[in-house]
Write an enzyme that holds these catalytic residues in place. Sequence first.
Site, PDB file in Angstrom:
ATOM      1  CG  HIS A   1      23.393  -4.071  -1.795  1.00 58.88           C
ATOM      2  ND1 HIS A   1      24.039  -2.962  -1.305  1.00 58.88           N
ATOM      3  CD2 HIS A   1      23.339  -3.907  -3.138  1.00 58.88           C
ATOM      4  CE1 HIS A   1      24.346  -2.162  -2.319  1.00 58.88           C
ATOM      5  NE2 HIS A   1      23.944  -2.705  -3.432  1.00 58.88           N
TER       6      HIS A   1
ATOM      7  N   PRO B   1       7.860   7.679  -4.958  1.00 62.93           N
ATOM      8  CG  PRO B   1       8.766   9.697  -4.244  1.00 62.93           C
ATOM      9  CD  PRO B   1       8.481   8.308  -3.782  1.00 62.93           C
TER      10      PRO B   1
ATOM     11  CE  LYS C   1      20.106  -0.305  -3.108  1.00 66.52           C
ATOM     12  NZ  LYS C   1      20.888   0.929  -3.229  1.00 66.52           N
TER      13      LYS C   1
ATOM     14  CG  ASP D   1      18.798   3.448  -4.213  1.00 65.48           C
ATOM     15  OD1 ASP D   1      17.889   2.680  -3.857  1.00 65.48           O
ATOM     16  OD2 ASP D   1      19.964   3.066  -4.454  1.00 65.48           O
TER      17      ASP D   1
ATOM     18  CE1 TYR E   1      25.708   1.236  -3.546  1.00 66.65           C
ATOM     19  CE2 TYR E   1      24.096   2.960  -3.202  1.00 66.65           C
ATOM     20  CZ  TYR E   1      24.454   1.754  -3.759  1.00 66.65           C
ATOM     21  OH  TYR E   1      23.544   1.085  -4.540  1.00 66.65           O
TER      22      TYR E   1
ATOM     23  N   GLY F   1      14.100   8.816  -8.526  1.00 71.77           N
ATOM     24  CA  GLY F   1      14.894   9.129  -7.338  1.00 71.77           C
ATOM     25  C   GLY F   1      16.345   9.385  -7.698  1.00 71.77           C
ATOM     26  CG  LEU F   2      20.441  11.646  -6.092  1.00 71.92           C
ATOM     27  CD1 LEU F   2      20.753  12.317  -7.441  1.00 71.92           C
ATOM     28  CD2 LEU F   2      20.832  12.588  -4.942  1.00 71.92           C
TER      29      LEU F   2
ATOM     30  N   GLY G   1       0.796  -1.226   0.000  1.00 74.18           N
ATOM     31  CA  GLY G   1       0.000   0.000   0.000  1.00 74.18           C
ATOM     32  C   GLY G   1       0.829   1.276   0.000  1.00 74.18           C
TER      33      GLY G   1
END
Length: 318
Positions: free
Chosen positions: A111, A14, A78, A44, A49, A17-18, A10
């Site tokens: 991931h 968007p 992630k 994201d 990262y 995304g970036l 539910g």
Amino acid sequence: MAPTIRLSNGAELPAFGLGTWKSKPGEVRDAVLEAIRAGYRHVDCAWIYGNEPEVGAALTELIDGGEVARDDVWITSKLWNDRHAPEDVEPALRETLAHLGLRHLDLYLMHWPVALNKGVMVPRAAEEMRSLEDVPLTETWSAMEGLVDAGLCRTIGVSNFSATKLGEVLDAARIPPAMNQVEMHPYLAQNDLLAYCRERDVAVTAYSPLGSRDRPKSMKAEAEPVLLEDPAVGEVAAKHAASPAQVLIAWALRRGTVVIPKSVNAERIRQNLAATELTLDDDDMATIAALDRHRRYVDGAFWALEGSSYSVAGLWDE
Ligand code: A2P
């Protein structure tokens, strides 16, 4: 206004995304500030990262400064592969939340369907890896479900999962994965995987939608095809007075996927958002469909270490 996608639980996110993979500390704070101020409402992230504290600094500045409400931005992160043991999952998310300066995530993904020894970021030898028999995906998934129960994230999903592996988790799940984030662009359209995800009510996020030219050299082949320079993409772009990147983004949106182009450049950050206003027609879609060649830029060969239980074919089940 960028489109949104409703998930099986539910929640609505968007569709644009970036991306922040490869965005360096020292660049990513400004990129996030620029993006949210330009109108992005989805970022994201991932623990691996190595830049979540900086992303968090930007989010804190924006939220505390009243520029955006926490509930109006969708934040994904992630679980890294070294935290697949069920007891490690919640502490891993708590670390990410501390880095991002948030109390909860909107979406948390496993991931990779790959398990590593705790503390290993990228394995150099098979001894640093654990097999999926040893740490089954379904057991890690049960721990992911516990995160929703604990109110630490609203939605859970997976990344880099084949239809086979996604099916295994779906069949065993109490809370089904609502998202599969995979590499997807015109050279790797993944029509079958997309159809499977639709059938099982799993949304798809397309990563590396622009072909990830800035990924590490070790992950690049000699003379690889450059998606952003593809002549057919260029033709469609010229027809719409758009850029090739905008065409790639519009293609992903028209297919009903979420798309997360990475940029740390202010002009390109805005250009990419403007692609949400571009609508491709059926001719454009047919032209681009002809480019599919099952070309992975992120092929997972770095997991296929000699003596390990992983292979590229086994990873993707193809
Ligand atoms: P930069 O960050 O300097 O803008 P992907 O999202 O597939 O991983 O691709 C990211 C790469 O594409 C980065 O090198 C990024 O560079 C570049 N890029 C992002 N937006 C655009 C754009 N609109 N036009 C050309 N290159 C772009």
